[in-house]
Design an enzyme around this catalytic site. Structure first.
Site, short mmCIF file in Angstrom:
data_model
loop_
_atom_site.label_atom_id
_atom_site.label_comp_id
_atom_site.label_asym_id
_atom_site.label_seq_id
_atom_site.Cartn_x
_atom_site.Cartn_y
_atom_site.Cartn_z
CD GLU A 1 -2.78 -1.16 2.64
OE1 GLU A 1 -2.16 -0.45 3.71
OE2 GLU A 1 -3.90 -1.69 2.42
CG HIS B 1 11.23 21.54 -11.55
ND1 HIS B 1 11.01 20.48 -12.08
CD2 HIS B 1 11.97 22.52 -12.19
CE1 HIS B 1 11.80 20.43 -13.03
NE2 HIS B 1 12.51 21.60 -13.35
CE LYS C 1 6.11 18.83 -7.01
NZ LYS C 1 7.49 19.26 -7.86
CG HIS D 1 10.75 17.30 -5.84
ND1 HIS D 1 10.25 16.71 -6.92
CD2 HIS D 1 11.24 16.38 -5.02
CE1 HIS D 1 10.65 15.52 -6.98
NE2 HIS D 1 11.05 15.36 -5.85
CE1 TYR E 1 5.48 15.64 -9.79
CE2 TYR E 1 6.94 14.02 -10.63
CZ TYR E 1 6.43 15.21 -10.75
OH TYR E 1 6.53 15.95 -11.86
CD GLU F 1 6.99 25.39 -15.45
OE1 GLU F 1 7.30 24.07 -15.34
OE2 GLU F 1 7.37 26.19 -16.20
CG ASP G 1 15.42 21.79 -15.05
OD1 ASP G 1 14.38 22.58 -14.64
OD2 ASP G 1 15.26 20.38 -14.87
#
Length: 182
Positions: A28, A61, A70, A117, A130, A141, A166
């Site tokens: 799970e 990000h 997240k 992240h 995620y 962003e 990036d």
């Protein structure tokens, strides 16, 4: 599930209970009531799935006005997953935590809103899934350069493969404040 606090308040490493037998395994990965019992009371609205090759670094990000919590896990391969606190006024502002997540260890990392992240791929390929607590808003962003010397992330890759976007992210001192909502 075992919920392991990290050095950054709110970022939690999660080790699920894995049931292995001759047929394979069952695990799970998210049980809302268990997460709530451990202080993670988040409504997830979107799932993302990415595949990357060895040496790829995705990050760092965040979203400015639509902060995303997240829940990150790896279903194939291995990554070094990183969260950086970018919440103005936070006692751990600018600090980072990093953890190896893999299909083998089945660990997950919960990252609250207000953190940048990113991750780099350690295996030949990796697939990362995620959950997010808010929808993706491209106009919202934000990003932090992966190798900001003031943050000092100890990445296990020296010359990562980066997207053009990036490569152009600013340093932490150049983006904050005023913006990130936790």
């Amino acid at each position: 599930m075992k919920f392991i606090p990290t050095e950054l308040d709110g970022v939690v490493l999660i080790e699920p209970v894995v049931h292995d037998d001759a047929r394979g395994f069952f695990v799970e990965t998210y049980v809302r009531s268990l997460f709530r019992d451990h202080g993670i009371d988040v409504d997830f609205v979107q799932d993302n799935h990415s595949q990357s090759s060895k040496g790829v670094l995705r990050g760092m990000h965040y979203q400015v006005r639509h902060g995303q919590a997240k829940l990150v896990r790896v279903v194939r391969g291995e990554v070094f997953d990183v969260a950086v606190d970018v919440r103005p006024g936070s006692p751990s502002f600018g600090r980072w935590t990093g953890h190896t997540l893999s299909a083998n260890n089945r660990r997950q990392l919960f990252i609250p809103a207000g953190f940048a992240h990113g991750y780099c791929v350690l295996s030949d390929t990796a697939e990362v899934i995620y959950k997010c607590s808010d929808y993706y808003h491209p106009e919202d962003e934000g990003g932090l350069i992966w190798n900001d010397p003031e943050v000092g992330i100890d990445w296990p890759v020296e010359e990562p493969v980066l997207s053009e976007k990036d490569q152009r992210h600013p340093r932490l001192k150049d983006i904050l404040p005023p913006e990130v909502k936790g």
